[in-house]
Scaffold this active site. Structure first.
Site, short mmCIF file in Angstrom:
data_model
loop_
_atom_site.label_atom_id
_atom_site.label_comp_id
_atom_site.label_asym_id
_atom_site.label_seq_id
_atom_site.Cartn_x
_atom_site.Cartn_y
_atom_site.Cartn_z
N THR A 278 -7.63 -6.00 9.57
CA THR A 278 -6.63 -5.69 10.57
C THR A 278 -6.39 -6.96 11.36
OG1 THR A 278 -7.62 -3.49 10.81
CG2 THR A 278 -5.99 -4.10 12.44
N GLY B 18 -4.83 4.64 8.73
CA GLY B 18 -6.01 4.46 9.57
C GLY B 18 -5.69 4.49 11.05
#
Length: 313
Positions: free
Chosen positions: A178, A208
């Site tokens: 990320t 997510g």
């Protein structure tokens, strides 16, 4: 007299192994993190908004094949890229989020567009892309996102029948990919942005924590801005970003105490690995992780830059 401003970024947390990190790759990571920080800092120094600063910083990371966002996104079980992103500004709590987009070069820019030019706050898949093309975004072929590294990762994961890597070819193959940024601008506004390609070999349209406000992304003026990275399912269950803000707001905890209480406490006990970057109302940044590393960096209110990779730095 100019008011204080600052910015902090992350490029993902998880298992990052020194023994597999070549000097050339190490230097390239530092170079990209510095470029991201400088892009956001330039916006803030000119009196720009925290929103524009975090978008600028994240865009640099999305354009790099080193990070699991934008161009460097991991592949799904269908050998495609599906990306998620979110942004939140702390003054009016405006938010924009997207999930499952496949043909958008910079998902964080589309998330901002959803926030600013849509009556909605969260768009997914084909609908998100239809909105993007109506706003003038260019259709980006999947070839742009293809990298040999991500294809090799997918092949190894398939062999293991997993959605995580059983062996590591790169120093960060077991990292939870990320990218994100938090910033305080000269007007005293906070903002947070997060972007991701998800997890290798993901199926069924999995999403997510990154695009979920209160789980992976949160900002509130006078309090804190947070961007998370880690095992998304656990960060969703613990609503990590929102929990940091709540601990600071209601318990009066400082940013370091609030972050560490969660990342090294209940989240870790649940088995959730990862970390976050947070910034308080004074521009004080804090990085918290329960993993061996997290690509990260900050430029503080005095203009001092720091960039780190490993947890023991």
């Amino acid at each position: 007299m100019a008011k204080p401003f600052s910015i902090a970024i992350h490029g993902g947390a998880g298992t990052i192994l020194r023994e597999k990190m070549t000097q050339a790759l190490h230097d390239e990571f530092l170079l990209q993190l510095e470029a991201s920080l400088c892009a956001g800092q330039a916006v803030l120094a000119q009196g720009g908004s925290a929103v524009d600063a975090v978008v600028s910083a994240v865009t640099v990371l999305e354009d790099s094949p080193l990070f699991n966002a934008g161009r460097g996104s991991v592949m799904t079980s269908q050998e495609m890229v599906e990306m998620d992103a979110a942004i939140m500004e702390g003054r009016a709590h405006n938010v924009g989020a997207i999930a499952g987009v496949r043909h958008i070069k910079n998902p964080i820019q589309l998330a901002r567009q959803v926030m600013q030019d849509s009556e909605h706050v969260f768009l997914i898949g084909d609908g998100a892309e239809a909105f993007a093309f109506k706003q003038g975004y260019v259709f980006t072929e999947q070839d742009y996102f293809f990298t040999e590294r991500r294809y090799e990762q997918l092949m190894r994961v398939r062999q293991a029948g997993q959605c995580a890597l059983s062996e590591s070819e790169y120093p960060d193959d077991d990292k939870h990919g990320t990218v994100g940024a938090v910033a305080l601008d000269q007007q005293g506004n906070l903002a947070a942005a997060t972007s991701t390609g998800g997890i290798t070999n993901k199926q069924y349209g999995r999403v997510g924590d990154s695009p979920l406000i209160g789980a992976g992304t949160f900002a509130e003026n006078g309090n804190v801005a947070v961007s998370c990275t880690g095992m998304g399912e656990f960060f969703i269950r613990k609503m990590v970003a929102g929990d940091v803000a709540a601990r600071m707001r209601y318990l009066g905890e400082d940013v370091a105490t609030a972050c560490d209480s969660i990342i090294h406490g209940e989240l870790k006990r649940m088995g959730g690995e990862g970390g976050l970057v947070a910034m308080d109302a004074n521009g004080q940044a804090h990085f918290s992780m329960n993993s061996s590393g997290m690509y990260r960096g900050a430029i503080d209110t005095l203009g001092n830059m720091v960039i780190k990779i490993y947890a023991d730095e």
